[in-house]
Design a protein around this motif. Structure first.
Motif, PDB file in Angstrom:
ATOM      1  N   ALA A 155       0.837  -1.197   0.000  1.00 14.17           N
ATOM      2  CA  ALA A 155       0.000   0.000   0.000  1.00 14.17           C
ATOM      3  C   ALA A 155       0.871   1.246   0.000  1.00 14.17           C
ATOM      4  O   ALA A 155       2.029   1.205   0.444  1.00 14.17           O
ATOM      5  N   PRO A 156       0.331   2.382  -0.481  1.00 15.61           N
ATOM      6  CA  PRO A 156       1.048   3.643  -0.295  1.00 15.61           C
ATOM      7  C   PRO A 156       1.355   3.852   1.186  1.00 15.61           C
ATOM      8  O   PRO A 156       0.613   3.393   2.058  1.00 15.61           O
ATOM      9  N   LEU A 157       2.436   4.533   1.468  1.00 14.86           N
ATOM     10  CA  LEU A 157       2.850   4.726   2.855  1.00 14.86           C
ATOM     11  C   LEU A 157       1.759   5.398   3.676  1.00 14.86           C
ATOM     12  O   LEU A 157       1.127   6.359   3.237  1.00 14.86           O
ATOM     13  N   GLY A 158       1.538   4.836   4.864  1.00 20.03           N
ATOM     14  CA  GLY A 158       0.519   5.382   5.754  1.00 20.03           C
ATOM     15  C   GLY A 158      -0.843   4.755   5.597  1.00 20.03           C
ATOM     16  O   GLY A 158      -1.747   5.027   6.390  1.00 20.03           O
ATOM     17  N   GLU A 159      -1.014   3.883   4.581  1.00 18.18           N
ATOM     18  CA  GLU A 159      -2.325   3.269   4.340  1.00 18.18           C
ATOM     19  C   GLU A 159      -2.356   1.791   4.721  1.00 18.18           C
ATOM     20  O   GLU A 159      -3.358   1.116   4.497  1.00 18.18           O
ATOM     21  N   GLY A 160      -1.275   1.273   5.309  1.00 18.32           N
ATOM     22  CA  GLY A 160      -1.213  -0.126   5.701  1.00 18.32           C
ATOM     23  C   GLY A 160      -0.973  -0.290   7.185  1.00 18.32           C
ATOM     24  O   GLY A 160      -1.216   0.619   7.973  1.00 18.32           O
ATOM     25  N   GLU A 161      -0.448  -1.451   7.546  1.00 15.36           N
ATOM     26  CA  GLU A 161      -0.313  -1.807   8.957  1.00 15.36           C
ATOM     27  C   GLU A 161       1.123  -1.807   9.471  1.00 15.36           C
ATOM     28  O   GLU A 161       1.374  -2.088  10.641  1.00 15.36           O
ATOM     29  N   GLU A 218       2.820  10.067  -4.844  1.00 22.57           N
ATOM     30  CA  GLU A 218       2.543  11.375  -4.228  1.00 22.57           C
ATOM     31  C   GLU A 218       1.959  11.217  -2.825  1.00 22.57           C
ATOM     32  O   GLU A 218       2.340  11.935  -1.893  1.00 22.57           O
ATOM     33  N   ILE A 219       1.048  10.271  -2.654  1.00 27.18           N
ATOM     34  CA  ILE A 219       0.466  10.001  -1.332  1.00 27.18           C
ATOM     35  C   ILE A 219       1.564   9.604  -0.348  1.00 27.18           C
ATOM     36  O   ILE A 219       1.595  10.066   0.798  1.00 27.18           O
ATOM     37  N   SER A 220       2.469   8.762  -0.812  1.00 19.88           N
ATOM     38  CA  SER A 220       3.569   8.311   0.044  1.00 19.88           C
ATOM     39  C   SER A 220       4.500   9.466   0.392  1.00 19.88           C
ATOM     40  O   SER A 220       4.938   9.610   1.541  1.00 19.88           O
ATOM     41  N   ARG A 221       4.800  10.295  -0.592  1.00 17.66           N
ATOM     42  CA  ARG A 221       5.630  11.471  -0.326  1.00 17.66           C
ATOM     43  C   ARG A 221       4.961  12.397   0.685  1.00 17.66           C
ATOM     44  O   ARG A 221       5.594  12.887   1.628  1.00 17.66           O
TER      45      ARG A 221
END
Length: 313
Positions: free
Chosen positions: A251-257, A299-302
């Protein structure tokens, strides 16, 4: 496990600590009079596999990564070879995009001794090309296998011997070799990670964990990073949520576990200077259409990392 390959945790700490001292004896930020809130914010790079795995995917990936302000990139050894043999070398693309290379992901066989000579020659070629392009780290991974009925204990002696030789060859050429545990390879589970990292020659083989791969493989990435912190020279920063989501469950960073904040805090405190870099990564899987475009996912991860205080160019 034979005595030849068996180390106690105490032996391991002595083996990897500065001057044979326990890691606990090293100065902490607090003992040096600095606030516990002090953080060394890393420059964040990215691998290119979110755009695809082949040579044709690299240039569009670097164009997007440059727009998003990532600081460097990682590609594959075979992609660098393709650029060298068919596209005039990787250096021209680096000059065009202005994005430097930090590392290359390189795989070799660790189960079949008959392949050793050919695999070593391949790794040496990739290492030389990476060094010529300005790279610093070989993110090393054993070649993929069918894990059905696989038991690392049946192969452990040759695995350790071969990886020692591969890592020494990279080190002798002036780059750092960092082991990357990966699902679908001989080093996937927590037990396999601990066995290898406690038995390879860490004078040559360092550690380059992929925190999302560790999570997917059933391991605790926070614990593993903490236990082998003194050996970490490169990191793949990846999140994991599971399911068929177009990213092989990642997942993009911040959207997983994955506890990314805790891992980064550990690294900032204990490994503020590494040979390699923190590399954002999100796997490519076009069998299932993902919810985000490639650019959006990067971009979401950044933006997630920006909220944590990381800066992009």
């Amino acid at each position: 496990m034979s005595k030849e390959f068996e180390f106690s945790r105490r032996d391991f700490v002595k083996k990897t600590s500065l001057g044979g001292l326990s890691l606990l004896a090293l100065p902490t930020l607090t003992s040096m009079g600095l606030s516990e809130d002090f953080k060394k914010k890393f420059d964040i790079g990215a691998t290119f596999i979110l755009w695809g795995y082949g040579p044709d995917n690299l240039e569009p990936a670097l164009a997007d990564l440059s727009k998003l302000g990532y600081h460097s990139f990682e590609t594959f050894g075979n992609v660098i070879q393709d650029y060298d043999e068919k596209r005039g070398g990787l250096e021209a693309l680096i000059d065009k995009t202005g994005l430097p290379i930090t590392s290359a992901f390189c795989m070799t066989d660790v189960l079949d001794p008959s392949k050793k000579k050919e695999e070593l020659e391949k790794l040496i070629k990739w290492t030389k090309l990476l060094k010529r392009a300005g790279g610093k780290v070989v993110e090393y991974c054993p070649s993929s296998i069918n894990r059905k009925d696989y038991d690392y204990k049946e192969h452990k002696k040759y695995m350790v011997e071969s990886m020692n030789d591969y890592a020494k060859a990279v080190t002798d050429l002036g780059l750092v070799c960092a082991l990357h545990p990966h699902t679908g390879t001989p080093i996937e589970t927590e037990e396999e990670v601990y066995f290898i990292m406690e038995n390879v020659n860490t004078e040559y083989m360092k550690f380059g964990p992929d925190v999302g791969q560790l999570q997917k493989g059933g391991a605790d990435p926070v614990k593993i990073c903490n236990d082998f912190m003194s050996l970490i020279e490169h990191v793949h920063l990846k999140d994991y949520e599971g399911g068929d989501n177009g990213y092989l469950g990642y997942a993009p960073l911040g959207e997983g576990e994955v506890n990314i904040k805790k891992i980064l805090k550990q690294l900032e405190k204990e490994r503020p200077s590494m040979a390699g870099a923190i590399m954002f990564e999100l796997d490519y899987d076009r069998r299932v259409k993902p919810i985000h475009t490639t650019f959006e996912a990067a971009e979401i991860s950044r933006d997630y990392l920006k909220k944590l205080g990381y800066k992009f160019s």
